[in-house]
Design a protein around this motif. Structure first.
Motif, PDB file in Angstrom:
ATOM      1  N   ASN A   6       0.989  -1.234   0.161  1.00  0.00           N
ATOM      2  CA  ASN A   6       0.043  -0.526   0.216  1.00  0.00           C
ATOM      3  C   ASN A   6       0.644   0.984   0.115  1.00  0.00           C
ATOM      4  OD1 ASN A   6      -2.834  -1.064   0.376  1.00  0.00           O
ATOM      5  ND2 ASN A   6      -2.836  -1.155   2.206  1.00  0.00           N
ATOM      6  N   LEU A   7       1.846   1.229   0.687  1.00  0.00           N
ATOM      7  CA  LEU A   7       2.807   2.854   0.850  1.00  0.00           C
ATOM      8  C   LEU A   7       3.242   2.719  -0.912  1.00  0.00           C
ATOM      9  CD1 LEU A   7       4.311   4.429   2.094  1.00  0.00           C
ATOM     10  CD2 LEU A   7       5.754   2.935   3.259  1.00  0.00           C
ATOM     11  N   GLU A   8       3.798   1.509  -1.490  1.00  0.00           N
ATOM     12  CA  GLU A   8       4.328   1.522  -2.441  1.00  0.00           C
ATOM     13  C   GLU A   8       3.752   2.191  -3.798  1.00  0.00           C
ATOM     14  OE1 GLU A   8       8.097   1.237  -3.626  1.00  0.00           O
ATOM     15  OE2 GLU A   8       7.771   1.150  -1.333  1.00  0.00           O
ATOM     16  N   GLN A   9       2.013   1.479  -3.662  1.00  0.00           N
ATOM     17  CA  GLN A   9       1.153   2.492  -4.450  1.00  0.00           C
ATOM     18  C   GLN A   9       1.175   4.105  -3.733  1.00  0.00           C
ATOM     19  OE1 GLN A   9      -1.837  -0.080  -3.315  1.00  0.00           O
ATOM     20  NE2 GLN A   9      -2.158  -0.055  -5.314  1.00  0.00           N
ATOM     21  N   ALA A  10       1.663   4.182  -2.594  1.00  0.00           N
ATOM     22  CA  ALA A  10       1.084   5.504  -2.207  1.00  0.00           C
ATOM     23  C   ALA A  10       1.883   6.410  -3.245  1.00  0.00           C
ATOM     24  CB  ALA A  10       0.889   6.051  -1.170  1.00  0.00           C
ATOM     25  N   ALA A  43       2.029  11.141  -7.612  1.00  0.00           N
ATOM     26  CA  ALA A  43       2.814  12.355  -8.155  1.00  0.00           C
ATOM     27  C   ALA A  43       2.904  13.147  -6.629  1.00  0.00           C
ATOM     28  CB  ALA A  43       2.722  12.207  -9.154  1.00  0.00           C
ATOM     29  N   ASP A  44       1.522  13.113  -6.588  1.00  0.00           N
ATOM     30  CA  ASP A  44       1.226  14.454  -5.540  1.00  0.00           C
ATOM     31  C   ASP A  44       1.317  14.577  -4.324  1.00  0.00           C
ATOM     32  OD1 ASP A  44      -1.306  15.839  -3.900  1.00  0.00           O
ATOM     33  OD2 ASP A  44      -1.459  17.086  -5.673  1.00  0.00           O
ATOM     34  N   PRO A  45       1.953  14.733  -3.395  1.00  0.00           N
ATOM     35  CA  PRO A  45       2.504  14.270  -1.999  1.00  0.00           C
ATOM     36  C   PRO A  45       1.211  14.624  -1.350  1.00  0.00           C
ATOM     37  CG  PRO A  45       4.129  15.927  -2.637  1.00  0.00           C
ATOM     38  CD  PRO A  45       2.480  16.106  -3.824  1.00  0.00           C
ATOM     39  N   TRP A  46      -0.043  15.416  -1.768  1.00  0.00           N
ATOM     40  CA  TRP A  46      -1.213  14.888  -0.332  1.00  0.00           C
ATOM     41  C   TRP A  46      -1.685  14.652  -1.475  1.00  0.00           C
ATOM     42  CZ3 TRP A  46      -1.820  15.877   4.225  1.00  0.00           C
ATOM     43  CH2 TRP A  46      -3.670  15.524   4.503  1.00  0.00           C
ATOM     44  N   VAL A  47      -2.063  14.005  -1.925  1.00  0.00           N
ATOM     45  CA  VAL A  47      -2.473  12.719  -3.021  1.00  0.00           C
ATOM     46  C   VAL A  47      -2.167  11.648  -2.409  1.00  0.00           C
ATOM     47  CG1 VAL A  47      -4.285  11.613  -5.098  1.00  0.00           C
ATOM     48  CG2 VAL A  47      -3.750  14.167  -4.360  1.00  0.00           C
ATOM     49  N   ALA A  48      -1.026  11.107  -2.240  1.00  0.00           N
ATOM     50  CA  ALA A  48      -0.366   9.841  -1.835  1.00  0.00           C
ATOM     51  C   ALA A  48      -0.596   9.774   0.105  1.00  0.00           C
ATOM     52  CB  ALA A  48       0.971  10.357  -2.499  1.00  0.00           C
ATOM     53  N   ILE A  49      -0.581  10.711   0.588  1.00  0.00           N
ATOM     54  CA  ILE A  49      -0.441  10.383   2.077  1.00  0.00           C
ATOM     55  C   ILE A  49      -2.503  10.741   2.473  1.00  0.00           C
ATOM     56  CG2 ILE A  49      -1.066  11.482   4.074  1.00  0.00           C
ATOM     57  CD1 ILE A  49       1.574  11.879   3.937  1.00  0.00           C
ATOM     58  N   THR A  50      -3.593  10.889   1.711  1.00  0.00           N
ATOM     59  CA  THR A  50      -4.673  10.650   1.416  1.00  0.00           C
ATOM     60  C   THR A  50      -4.456   9.439   0.670  1.00  0.00           C
ATOM     61  OG1 THR A  50      -4.642  13.237   1.033  1.00  0.00           O
ATOM     62  CG2 THR A  50      -6.228  11.784   0.468  1.00  0.00           C
ATOM     63  N   GLU A  51      -4.477   9.130  -0.136  1.00  0.00           N
ATOM     64  CA  GLU A  51      -4.734   7.563  -0.811  1.00  0.00           C
ATOM     65  C   GLU A  51      -4.122   6.272   0.818  1.00  0.00           C
ATOM     66  OE1 GLU A  51      -3.057   7.627  -3.846  1.00  0.00           O
ATOM     67  OE2 GLU A  51      -4.527   7.916  -5.750  1.00  0.00           O
ATOM     68  N   TYR A  52      -3.326   6.337   1.011  1.00  0.00           N
ATOM     69  CA  TYR A  52      -2.798   5.632   1.986  1.00  0.00           C
ATOM     70  C   TYR A  52      -3.123   5.394   3.579  1.00  0.00           C
ATOM     71  CZ  TYR A  52       0.591   3.281   4.530  1.00  0.00           C
ATOM     72  OH  TYR A  52       1.459   2.412   5.697  1.00  0.00           O
ATOM     73  N   VAL A  53      -3.864   7.026   3.567  1.00  0.00           N
ATOM     74  CA  VAL A  53      -4.554   6.469   4.703  1.00  0.00           C
ATOM     75  C   VAL A  53      -5.948   6.020   4.907  1.00  0.00           C
ATOM     76  CG1 VAL A  53      -6.182   8.214   6.165  1.00  0.00           C
ATOM     77  CG2 VAL A  53      -3.629   8.700   5.852  1.00  0.00           C
ATOM     78  N   HIS A  54      -6.581   6.236   3.584  1.00  0.00           N
ATOM     79  CA  HIS A  54      -8.081   5.234   3.183  1.00  0.00           C
ATOM     80  C   HIS A  54      -7.518   4.054   2.726  1.00  0.00           C
ATOM     81  CE1 HIS A  54     -10.144   9.459   1.094  1.00  0.00           C
ATOM     82  NE2 HIS A  54      -9.947   9.037   2.486  1.00  0.00           N
ATOM     83  N   ARG A  55      -6.918   4.057   1.994  1.00  0.00           N
ATOM     84  CA  ARG A  55      -6.248   2.626   2.115  1.00  0.00           C
ATOM     85  C   ARG A  55      -5.888   1.937   3.824  1.00  0.00           C
ATOM     86  NH1 ARG A  55      -3.551   3.512  -2.519  1.00  0.00           N
ATOM     87  NH2 ARG A  55      -1.604   4.187  -1.758  1.00  0.00           N
ATOM     88  N   SER A  56      -5.118   2.300   4.823  1.00  0.00           N
ATOM     89  CA  SER A  56      -4.866   1.884   5.319  1.00  0.00           C
ATOM     90  C   SER A  56      -6.514   1.380   6.335  1.00  0.00           C
ATOM     91  CB  SER A  56      -4.275   2.424   5.853  1.00  0.00           C
ATOM     92  OG  SER A  56      -2.749   2.329   5.881  1.00  0.00           O
ATOM     93  N   ALA A  57      -7.424   3.063   6.571  1.00  0.00           N
ATOM     94  CA  ALA A  57      -8.685   2.363   6.885  1.00  0.00           C
ATOM     95  C   ALA A  57      -9.628   1.506   6.753  1.00  0.00           C
ATOM     96  CB  ALA A  57      -9.605   4.378   6.767  1.00  0.00           C
ATOM     97  N   ASP A  78     -17.202   5.366  11.645  1.00  0.00           N
ATOM     98  CA  ASP A  78     -17.131   5.428  10.639  1.00  0.00           C
ATOM     99  C   ASP A  78     -15.689   5.216   9.474  1.00  0.00           C
ATOM    100  OD1 ASP A  78     -18.320   4.289   7.462  1.00  0.00           O
ATOM    101  OD2 ASP A  78     -16.840   6.194   7.538  1.00  0.00           O
ATOM    102  N   TRP A  79     -14.812   4.313   9.352  1.00  0.00           N
ATOM    103  CA  TRP A  79     -13.811   4.462   8.505  1.00  0.00           C
ATOM    104  C   TRP A  79     -13.611   5.582   7.244  1.00  0.00           C
ATOM    105  CZ3 TRP A  79     -12.281   4.121   3.207  1.00  0.00           C
ATOM    106  CH2 TRP A  79     -12.901   3.583   2.647  1.00  0.00           C
ATOM    107  N   ARG A  80     -14.470   6.312   7.122  1.00  0.00           N
ATOM    108  CA  ARG A  80     -14.108   6.856   5.715  1.00  0.00           C
ATOM    109  C   ARG A  80     -13.988   8.198   7.079  1.00  0.00           C
ATOM    110  NH1 ARG A  80     -17.758   3.647   4.250  1.00  0.00           N
ATOM    111  NH2 ARG A  80     -17.366   2.444   2.436  1.00  0.00           N
ATOM    112  N   LEU A  81     -15.073   8.530   7.542  1.00  0.00           N
ATOM    113  CA  LEU A  81     -14.825   9.809   8.435  1.00  0.00           C
ATOM    114  C   LEU A  81     -13.614   9.268   9.526  1.00  0.00           C
ATOM    115  CD1 LEU A  81     -16.433  12.430  10.258  1.00  0.00           C
ATOM    116  CD2 LEU A  81     -17.585  10.809  11.925  1.00  0.00           C
TER     117      LEU A  81
END
Length: 194
Positions: free
Chosen positions: A76-80, A84-98, A169-172
């Motif tokens: 999951n971290l490698e996908q993040a 390219a966009d650092p904030w999108v990378a953080i967001t995606e990683y947090v969402h996948r983890s949650a 809820d994981w999204r919240l």
């Protein structure tokens, strides 16, 4: 090294081990820290003796699952990091983890309590290094609070798991965590995009 450690595992023994790990993941996902060995053996379709030959203790079984979880977390971290966009990378990683935590009570309850020595030290070190790259990229872009380190981030992920366990809820839970991680400096790129 002992002779039995040097020999490759027989195909049937390897299949049994894989079945046990798959069953353990399912039982821990459903029952969390309360999961017991006997239901795992039943679900795997093996005797309790076979389970204990592969994993002499519950802790050894959890250690093997932690190694799997570490590999999944690293993927999951490698996908993040490929984003390219650092904030999108953080967001995606947090969402996948949650999302992963929402499906797996064992991941939320057992994984954080198990010392890192129960898994491959090299894998843990590699993960920490790669997480530091993700954090540094976000710092360099001005989108992540400067006081957030890899250690802080990991602690917050444990808190995220606790929030999901408590029924959030994981999204919240992910969005609240992300709001806290985002840089608040009015001159930062993150603030300008709000």
């Amino acid at each position: 090294m002992k002779a039995e450690e040097e020999r490759p595992m027989r195909a049937d023994a390897r299949r049994n081990r894989e079945r046990i790990l798959k069953a353990a993941r399912q039982v821990f996902a459903e029952e969390g820290a309360a999961a017991q060995m006997e239901p795992i053996a039943r679900r795997a379709g093996v005797g309790v003796g076979t389970l204990y030959r592969n994993f002499p203790t519950r802790r050894a079984l959890i250690g093997a699952m932690r190694a799997e979880w570490t590999a999944e977390r690293a993927a999951n971290l490698e996908q993040a990091l490929a984003t390219a966009d650092p904030w999108v990378a953080i967001t995606e990683y947090v969402h996948r983890s949650a999302e992963a935590m929402s499906r797996d009570a064992g991941l939320r309850e057992v994984f954080p309590d198990l010392p890192a020595k129960e898994t491959t030290p090299e894998a843990e070190a590699e993960f920490r290094d790669r997480l530091s790259v993700l954090i540094r990229r976000a710092h360099d872009a001005g989108v992540l609070r400067p006081e957030v380190s890899a250690e802080t981030y990991n602690g917050m992920m444990v808190g995220l798991g606790a929030a999901i366990t408590a029924g959030t809820d994981w999204r919240l839970a992910a969005e609240i965590l992300l709001a806290g991680l985002r840089a608040t400096d009015p001159l930062s790129p993150a603030a300008r995009t709000r």
